[in-house]
Design a protein around this motif. Structure first.
Motif, PDB file in Angstrom:
ATOM      1  N   GLN A 143      17.000 117.782  -7.768  1.00 23.68           N
ATOM      2  CA  GLN A 143      18.543 117.672  -7.871  1.00 23.68           C
ATOM      3  C   GLN A 143      19.192 118.111  -6.765  1.00 23.68           C
ATOM      4  OE1 GLN A 143      20.297 116.467 -10.941  1.00 23.68           O
ATOM      5  NE2 GLN A 143      18.298 115.496 -10.808  1.00 23.68           N
ATOM      6  N   GLY A 144      18.624 117.733  -5.626  1.00 25.52           N
ATOM      7  CA  GLY A 144      19.128 117.874  -4.114  1.00 25.52           C
ATOM      8  C   GLY A 144      18.322 117.440  -3.093  1.00 25.52           C
ATOM      9  N   ARG A 145      19.158 117.289  -1.915  1.00 20.32           N
ATOM     10  CA  ARG A 145      18.156 116.767  -0.699  1.00 20.32           C
ATOM     11  C   ARG A 145      18.539 117.663   0.274  1.00 20.32           C
ATOM     12  NH1 ARG A 145      17.007 111.538   0.657  1.00 20.32           N
ATOM     13  NH2 ARG A 145      16.669 111.176   3.060  1.00 20.32           N
ATOM     14  N   THR A 146      18.160 119.011   0.019  1.00 21.12           N
ATOM     15  CA  THR A 146      17.651 120.232   0.952  1.00 21.12           C
ATOM     16  C   THR A 146      16.152 120.330   0.976  1.00 21.12           C
ATOM     17  OG1 THR A 146      17.987 121.927  -0.584  1.00 21.12           O
ATOM     18  CG2 THR A 146      19.731 121.083   0.587  1.00 21.12           C
ATOM     19  N   LEU A 152      11.031 122.222  -4.390  1.00 19.48           N
ATOM     20  CA  LEU A 152      11.110 122.428  -5.737  1.00 19.48           C
ATOM     21  C   LEU A 152      10.755 121.387  -6.698  1.00 19.48           C
ATOM     22  CD1 LEU A 152      11.805 124.094  -8.056  1.00 19.48           C
ATOM     23  CD2 LEU A 152      14.343 123.916  -7.836  1.00 19.48           C
ATOM     24  N   GLY A 153      11.239 120.187  -6.336  1.00 21.86           N
ATOM     25  CA  GLY A 153      11.074 119.083  -7.181  1.00 21.86           C
ATOM     26  C   GLY A 153       9.794 118.612  -7.100  1.00 21.86           C
ATOM     27  N   LEU A 154       9.337 118.607  -5.870  1.00 21.98           N
ATOM     28  CA  LEU A 154       7.695 118.146  -5.834  1.00 21.98           C
ATOM     29  C   LEU A 154       6.863 119.114  -6.458  1.00 21.98           C
ATOM     30  CD1 LEU A 154       5.598 116.448  -3.978  1.00 21.98           C
ATOM     31  CD2 LEU A 154       5.359 118.437  -2.406  1.00 21.98           C
ATOM     32  N   LEU A 174      14.192 131.534  -7.819  1.00 20.25           N
ATOM     33  CA  LEU A 174      15.119 130.535  -8.395  1.00 20.25           C
ATOM     34  C   LEU A 174      16.263 131.194  -9.159  1.00 20.25           C
ATOM     35  CD1 LEU A 174      12.224 128.314 -10.231  1.00 20.25           C
ATOM     36  CD2 LEU A 174      13.079 128.026  -7.831  1.00 20.25           C
ATOM     37  N   THR A 175      17.226 130.247  -8.865  1.00 26.58           N
ATOM     38  CA  THR A 175      18.650 130.607  -9.692  1.00 26.58           C
ATOM     39  C   THR A 175      18.425 129.967 -10.767  1.00 26.58           C
ATOM     40  OG1 THR A 175      19.463 128.365  -8.949  1.00 26.58           O
ATOM     41  CG2 THR A 175      19.715 130.152  -7.469  1.00 26.58           C
ATOM     42  N   ASP A 176      19.543 130.539 -11.885  1.00 27.10           N
ATOM     43  CA  ASP A 176      19.596 129.998 -13.194  1.00 27.10           C
ATOM     44  C   ASP A 176      19.797 128.493 -13.169  1.00 27.10           C
ATOM     45  OD1 ASP A 176      19.343 132.657 -13.991  1.00 27.10           O
ATOM     46  OD2 ASP A 176      21.358 132.854 -14.210  1.00 27.10           O
ATOM     47  N   GLU A 177      20.476 128.093 -12.126  1.00 27.26           N
ATOM     48  CA  GLU A 177      20.709 126.804 -12.177  1.00 27.26           C
ATOM     49  C   GLU A 177      19.354 125.778 -11.992  1.00 27.26           C
ATOM     50  OE1 GLU A 177      22.910 123.125  -9.482  1.00 27.26           O
ATOM     51  OE2 GLU A 177      23.020 125.269  -9.030  1.00 27.26           O
ATOM     52  N   GLU A 178      18.786 126.256 -10.855  1.00 21.38           N
ATOM     53  CA  GLU A 178      17.296 125.643 -10.636  1.00 21.38           C
ATOM     54  C   GLU A 178      16.379 125.900 -11.797  1.00 21.38           C
ATOM     55  OE1 GLU A 178      17.256 126.335  -5.821  1.00 21.38           O
ATOM     56  OE2 GLU A 178      16.550 127.843  -7.113  1.00 21.38           O
ATOM     57  N   PRO A 204      16.803 119.407 -15.647  1.00 20.40           N
ATOM     58  CA  PRO A 204      16.129 118.605 -16.477  1.00 20.40           C
ATOM     59  C   PRO A 204      14.954 118.181 -16.039  1.00 20.40           C
ATOM     60  CG  PRO A 204      17.851 117.361 -15.066  1.00 20.40           C
ATOM     61  CD  PRO A 204      17.997 118.778 -14.468  1.00 20.40           C
ATOM     62  N   PRO A 205      14.203 117.694 -17.021  1.00 18.67           N
ATOM     63  CA  PRO A 205      12.663 117.174 -16.889  1.00 18.67           C
ATOM     64  C   PRO A 205      12.574 116.420 -15.463  1.00 18.67           C
ATOM     65  CG  PRO A 205      13.117 116.968 -19.156  1.00 18.67           C
ATOM     66  CD  PRO A 205      14.494 117.188 -18.433  1.00 18.67           C
ATOM     67  N   PRO A 206      11.520 116.576 -14.958  1.00  8.94           N
ATOM     68  CA  PRO A 206      11.224 115.696 -13.825  1.00  8.94           C
ATOM     69  C   PRO A 206      11.482 114.237 -14.207  1.00  8.94           C
ATOM     70  CG  PRO A 206       9.652 117.507 -13.795  1.00  8.94           C
ATOM     71  CD  PRO A 206      10.442 117.493 -15.145  1.00  8.94           C
ATOM     72  N   LEU A 207      12.024 113.308 -13.205  1.00 10.55           N
ATOM     73  CA  LEU A 207      12.295 112.189 -13.296  1.00 10.55           C
ATOM     74  C   LEU A 207      13.068 111.500 -14.476  1.00 10.55           C
ATOM     75  CD1 LEU A 207       8.935 110.714 -11.863  1.00 10.55           C
ATOM     76  CD2 LEU A 207      11.079 111.024 -10.638  1.00 10.55           C
TER      77      LEU A 207
END
Length: 388
Positions: free
Chosen positions: A64-67, A73-75, A97-101, A105-108
């Motif tokens: 959920q982000g392009r950084t 994290l997404g990988l 990790l933050t609470d938000e991270e 939601p589930p990957p994909l």
């Protein structure tokens, strides 16, 4: 370096690449600035970076982000790995990790098809038009690391002997069915360039489909004078010479790309004549044209994201120009070969059809297409014959 520190380094490098830097150069610069990092550390960081770039859209979606942090994290999440064990904030590890991270939601989940296949929206329909039902399996293959292939120098040794020579240095390999000169390295690939077999010119690094394309051309050029018109580093020129072509000449509009070719030819025990201004009368001319590289995106994943519709149009114009410039160099009765490592028909069959439409006296005599589902990169070659 700890696994956590390697992830943190990959995040920093990804941030630079996502901001427009070139991945290879950024990795090199990082290594020079962090000389404490061993070869294993650098290799692991490189793997993280390139794995993330191959799967950039799906990793961006899952994180959920392009950084660099969110993509990494997404990988990890998409692989089913627990990022909490790496994002600890201890020592050189990424911040916890933050609470938000943690609540992502589930990957994909309900990700659209281009995200799931890790491709740009505008490219997907063009690939579907070119590949049909094979589109999804091909794009899925491009999300993983490419195999490492060697071309056995058939002028100096056999595939079996080369395999034995490599094994003595701890390099594991196996014959690949795509081409009779191809070995797939299955263990300790990073030792290849320091091996005696490589140093003595018995093997060269070259994709199996690229080797197969040269093999498809060899029946038309055995003993002939052949010009590699877009030679680049000269891999195909060397393969032609080793495969039984007669005199082999190499030309490239950027002569600097061929700077290593004389040394490589000497190491391989063959002769390649580098020419600045090719003359006519050639038995055959090979045009390995600049292209999108879509068949090799798993080796150069940045190219997948930096291709634009305008850039693709420019490439097709360049490809047409190359065919128009090279064709008069072929003698009557000779052959013109056109090759790309693209999966897009706009750069392949459409270019051949356009050339045959605007140019008289040529007939297509052969065409072959490979995709990553065949084991190597995506590749295309067509062979045309000039009328007597």
């Amino acid at each position: 370096m700890t696994p956590e520190a390697r992830v943190a380094a990959a995040i920093d490098i990804l941030d630079a690449v996502l901001d427009g830097a070139v991945a290879e150069q950024t990795l090199t610069n990082w290594g020079r600035a962090h000389r404490f990092a061993g070869s294993g550390d650098r290799a692991a960081i490189r793997d993280h970076v390139f794995d993330a770039l191959r799967r950039l859209r799906s990793s961006e979606w899952s994180g959920q982000g392009r950084t660099g942090r969110r993509v990494m994290l997404g990988l990890l999440r998409s692989r089913g790995e627990d990022p909490d064990g790496l994002f600890t904030g201890i020592g050189h590890a990424p911040a916890p990790l933050t609470d938000e991270e943690r609540a992502l939601p589930p990957p994909l989940g309900d990700a659209p098809e281009p995200v799931r296949l890790d491709v740009q929206d505008w490219v997907l329909p063009r690939l579907q038009a070119s590949l049909g039902d094979a589109t999804a399996p091909v794009l899925d293959a491009l999300r993983d690391r490419a195999p490492v292939f060697l071309r056995v120098n058939a002028a100096r040794t056999s595939r079996e002997a080369a395999q034995s020579d490599l094994a003595r240095e701890g390099i594991e390999s196996r014959p690949h069915p795509l081409c009779g000169t191809a070995l797939e390295v299955t263990g300790h690939a990073r030792r290849v360039q320091a091996s005696a077999a490589y140093r003595d010119g018995l093997v060269e690094l070259q994709d199996a489909a690229s080797q197969a394309a040269v093999a498809a051309l060899l029946p038309y050029v055995t003993g002939a004078t052949v010009l590699d018109y877009c030679a680049g580093g000269g891999g195909k020129a060397l393969a032609l010479a080793a495969g039984g072509a007669g005199r082999v000449l190499a030309h490239d509009v950027n002569s600097g790309r061929m700077s290593d070719l004389p040394a490589r030819a000497e190491r391989a025990g063959c002769r390649i004549d580098v020419v600045a201004r090719p003359k006519g009368g050639m038995d055959a001319v090979l045009c390995d044209a600049p292209c999108s590289g879509s068949g090799a995106w798993r080796r150069q994943p940045e190219a997948k994201w930096r291709l634009t519709p305008h850039a693709l149009e420019d490439l097709t114009r360049i490809q047409d120009t190359i065919l128009d410039e090279a064709s008069p160099l072929v003698r009557p009765g000779g052959y013109l070969a056109y090759a790309t490592c693209s999966l897009l028909d706009e750069e392949n069959g459409a270019r051949i059809q356009a050339f045959l439409t605007r140019t008289t006296g040529w007939t297509e005599v052969a065409r072959q297409v490979w995709t990553p589902l065949d084991g190597g990169d995506g590749f295309f070659i067509a062979v045309l014959r000039r009328a007597e």
